[in-house]
Design an enzyme around this catalytic site. Structure first.
Site, mmCIF file in Angstrom:
data_model
loop_
_atom_site.group_PDB
_atom_site.id
_atom_site.type_symbol
_atom_site.label_atom_id
_atom_site.label_comp_id
_atom_site.label_asym_id
_atom_site.label_seq_id
_atom_site.Cartn_x
_atom_site.Cartn_y
_atom_site.Cartn_z
ATOM 1 N N GLU A 50 0.810 -1.220 0.000
ATOM 2 C CA GLU A 50 0.000 0.000 0.000
ATOM 3 C C GLU A 50 0.845 1.274 0.000
ATOM 4 O O GLU A 50 0.426 2.301 -0.534
ATOM 5 C CB GLU A 50 -0.941 0.017 1.215
ATOM 6 C CG GLU A 50 -2.066 -0.993 1.155
ATOM 7 C CD GLU A 50 -1.701 -2.348 1.754
ATOM 8 O OE1 GLU A 50 -2.598 -3.188 1.947
ATOM 9 O OE2 GLU A 50 -0.494 -2.561 2.038
ATOM 10 N N PHE A 112 -10.593 -8.079 15.635
ATOM 11 C CA PHE A 112 -9.494 -8.385 14.729
ATOM 12 C C PHE A 112 -9.183 -7.176 13.830
ATOM 13 O O PHE A 112 -10.059 -6.637 13.182
ATOM 14 C CB PHE A 112 -9.865 -9.605 13.881
ATOM 15 C CG PHE A 112 -8.840 -9.982 12.845
ATOM 16 C CD1 PHE A 112 -7.576 -10.422 13.219
ATOM 17 C CD2 PHE A 112 -9.134 -9.900 11.494
ATOM 18 C CE1 PHE A 112 -6.633 -10.781 12.263
ATOM 19 C CE2 PHE A 112 -8.206 -10.257 10.529
ATOM 20 C CZ PHE A 112 -6.944 -10.694 10.913
ATOM 21 N N GLN A 113 -7.920 -6.744 13.826
ATOM 22 C CA GLN A 113 -7.409 -5.637 13.014
ATOM 23 C C GLN A 113 -8.000 -4.272 13.392
ATOM 24 O O GLN A 113 -7.881 -3.314 12.623
ATOM 25 C CB GLN A 113 -7.620 -5.890 11.518
ATOM 26 C CG GLN A 113 -6.799 -7.064 10.985
ATOM 27 C CD GLN A 113 -6.865 -7.199 9.479
ATOM 28 O OE1 GLN A 113 -7.867 -6.847 8.853
ATOM 29 N NE2 GLN A 113 -5.801 -7.715 8.876
ATOM 30 N N VAL A 381 15.726 9.298 -2.794
ATOM 31 C CA VAL A 381 16.423 10.014 -1.726
ATOM 32 C C VAL A 381 17.765 9.330 -1.467
ATOM 33 O O VAL A 381 17.865 8.106 -1.483
ATOM 34 C CB VAL A 381 15.564 10.045 -0.451
ATOM 35 C CG1 VAL A 381 16.343 10.580 0.738
ATOM 36 C CG2 VAL A 381 14.317 10.896 -0.693
ATOM 37 N N PHE A 466 24.788 7.709 1.141
ATOM 38 C CA PHE A 466 24.584 8.970 1.839
ATOM 39 C C PHE A 466 24.724 8.787 3.343
ATOM 40 O O PHE A 466 25.284 9.636 4.040
ATOM 41 C CB PHE A 466 23.221 9.560 1.497
ATOM 42 C CG PHE A 466 23.126 11.044 1.735
ATOM 43 C CD1 PHE A 466 23.533 11.932 0.763
ATOM 44 C CD2 PHE A 466 22.644 11.542 2.937
ATOM 45 C CE1 PHE A 466 23.460 13.298 0.978
ATOM 46 C CE2 PHE A 466 22.573 12.900 3.159
ATOM 47 C CZ PHE A 466 22.981 13.786 2.177
#
Length: 562
Positions: A50, A112-113, A381, A466
């Protein structure tokens, strides 16, 4: 015939959004997926994580100004959106995030969740609501969309599984989204004050930020009138073509020597559409005029002489009516001469001549030079950001996107997914550090699945470069930065894309041409010189930012060798 919550939601967003919904399906979102399937106006883009979906939606919002769309199911699915949504927040990208939620009858029971999504999303969003009844639609959807678009930010709607597929009672509130194309005009009194300061002449410098996008011609008019070199922030890289003589370079640790010197030497600094955060690079005890649409930005980074609330383009148009032209070009010519010397130095760094290994600078320059005039670059980045800042020479309508405020590793590939999905015919190039690419590489298969012909260029130096530089700069020994990478070239092929491996300098140009000519998702896995150093453009102690004595000495040595 009455429509359901998920159907009304699609009706509201269709006229003002991009047409792709990025996310992962799951139980509470299944009615939304079915509505998208039946609707025909949208395309569901099933990502493998996601976070990639949120980055993709945010990139679409940044590029187009339209509403980017992403979704995550209950609990963990919704939480995975957060990092990508923070990036959208920091870059003022309009995004709508839809999250599923547990049934209303189970809320508060540690089901749940179960997570408190409204509280978790509060810091991210300009609009954040929980839909507890079908009666709240369409008004809540309209307010979410309108707020995200007008304020430039993330809107979030959390919809329980027992609500999302319910019918919505007939409503008189369903209407078109109102997005006034308002322009904030500056106050005449402040304009005159600014014009009086500028008309005194002296060494004038313009600092152009992302708020200058769309005001290229007006920016040049002001520069020509005041004989002012234009220094840019990183986000403003694509405001103007690199070769323009007034466009002299960047500011900050990833900027250019002449950009920093120009700001230091100026008598008057005109800050246009920028909330540049690194105050150590802004001048002290100088006249500073700041123009911004957000009042909170005025004077936030440094004391200002005149603050003007307004959009950049109309402010410049009004200013030039009031300014006495500056006839002294000496300062401008000096900065332009400094820029010419800087360009020569950068050209040497970007040269492949007599190189045994591929310099990342050369890779960056070639990637830009060989790209289409309207190509979109999404930069990750890390060290790759510095190489992009100094060696991309933008031209035409090329664009540059990245995570320039949130600074999140892994943004390039999913950002490229979002941009390429908008237009499969436009060239999209992701510039990825190997560490950053490996964080989100699972979604390269999303590019192949949806036949998105993006190009991922991986700067493979087998380390977190970096981070390693930061350790050395602050006096710590290198530790924990070494990477063991998979074969990215083979990985591209396994995913159904095209993999091209490059390790020799004389192979680089042909490899990039082959990748750009391919109509498949492509990974160009480039073994770059791991010992190339990123040096700040200014080396005095005030700008050292914690550099150790050894690192400062290294900078001085490099300066002497030029």
């Amino acid at each position: 015939m009455a429509k359901r919550v998920c159907e009304i939601l699609l009706d509201v967003i269709a006229p003002v959004s991009t047409k792709q919904f990025f996310g992962m399906t799951g139980d509470t979102l299944n009615p939304l997926l079915d509505a998208i399937r039946r609707d025909g106006r949208f395309e569901w883009m099933g990502v493998r994580h996601e976070e990639a979906g949120a980055f993709a939606a945010g990139a679409q919002g940044k590029l187009t100004g339209k509403l980017g769309l992403c979704a995550g199911t209950t609990g963990p699915g919704a939480l995975h959106l957060i990092n990508g949504l923070y990036d959208a927040k920091r870059d003022h990208s309009p995004v709508l995030a839809i999250t599923g939620h547990i049934p209303t009858s189970e809320q508060g029971s540690s089901y749940f969740q179960e997570t408190n999504l409204k509280a978790i999303f509060e810091d991210i969003c300009v609009y954040n609501q929980y839909i507890s009844s079908p009666n709240q639609l369409p008004r809540m959807a309209q307010l979410a969309v309108q707020t995200a678009l007008t304020e430039g930010g993330v809107a979030h709607l959390s919809i329980p599984s027992d609500i999302i597929n319910q019918e919505v009672p007939q409503s008189d509130l369903l209407r078109d989204i109102l997005i006034p194309k308002a322009t904030i005009m500056p106050c005449p009194g402040e304009l005159q004050r600014a014009a009086d300061v500028i008309s005194k002449g002296g060494k004038i410098v313009i600092l152009a930020g992302a708020g200058c996008m769309g005001a290229r011609d007006e920016l040049l008019q002001l520069a020509e009138l005041t004989k002012a070199p234009i220094v840019r922030t990183l986000r403003a890289t694509d405001v103007m073509e690199y070769e323009n003589p007034y466009w002299v370079g960047g500011l900050g640790m990833l900027g250019s020597a002449q950009g920093v010197k120009a700001i230091d030497a100026c008598d008057t600094l005109i800050m246009l559409g920028t909330d540049f955060p690194y105050s150590a690079f802004l001048p002290k005890k100088r006249n500073i005029i700041q123009v911004d649409v957000k009042p909170a930005h005025i004077g936030r980074r440094c004391p200002v002489t005149v603050g003007i609330i307004g959009h950049v383009r109309p402010t410049i148009l009004e200013l030039i009516k009031r300014i006495t032209p500056n006839s002294n070009e000496a300062f401008l010519l000096k900065v332009q001469n400094q820029r010419a010397k800087w360009d020569e130095t950068m050209d040497k760094k970007a040269s492949l001549k007599n190189r045994k290994m591929i310099p990342p600078q050369a890779l960056t320059r070639l990637a830009c030079d060989l790209a289409d005039d309207d190509a979109v670059f999404i930069v990750d980045v890390g060290e790759v950001t510095a190489f992009a800042a100094r060696h991309l020479r933008m031209r035409g309508t090329q664009r540059l996107l990245g995570s320039f405020n949130h600074g999140s590793l892994g943004v390039a590939l999913p950002g490229a997914l979002g941009v390429q999905a908008l237009d499969k015919g436009r060239q999209v190039v992701a510039l990825c550090g190997d560490g950053a690419f490996a964080m989100m590489m699972q979604d390269f298969v999303t590019a192949t699945r949806y036949e998105l012909p993006l190009t991922c260029i991986v700067y493979n130096n087998e380390k977190l470069g970096f981070v390693e530089l930061e350790m050395q700069a602050t006096g710590f020994p290198k530790y924990g930065t070494k990477l063991v990478n998979p074969d990215f070239t083979a990985y591209a092929d396994i995913c159904g894309g095209k993999g091209i491996g490059v390790s020799e300098p004389d192979e680089l140009e042909s490899a990039l041409k082959e990748a750009y000519a391919s109509r498949k998702a492509c990974i160009v896995n480039v073994k770059v010189n791991p010992d190339e150093l990123i040096m700040p453009p200014k080396i005095d102690p005030a700008h050292a930012w914690g550099y150790s004595f050894a690192k400062l000495k290294e900078v001085f040595v490099e300066k002497e060798e030029k």
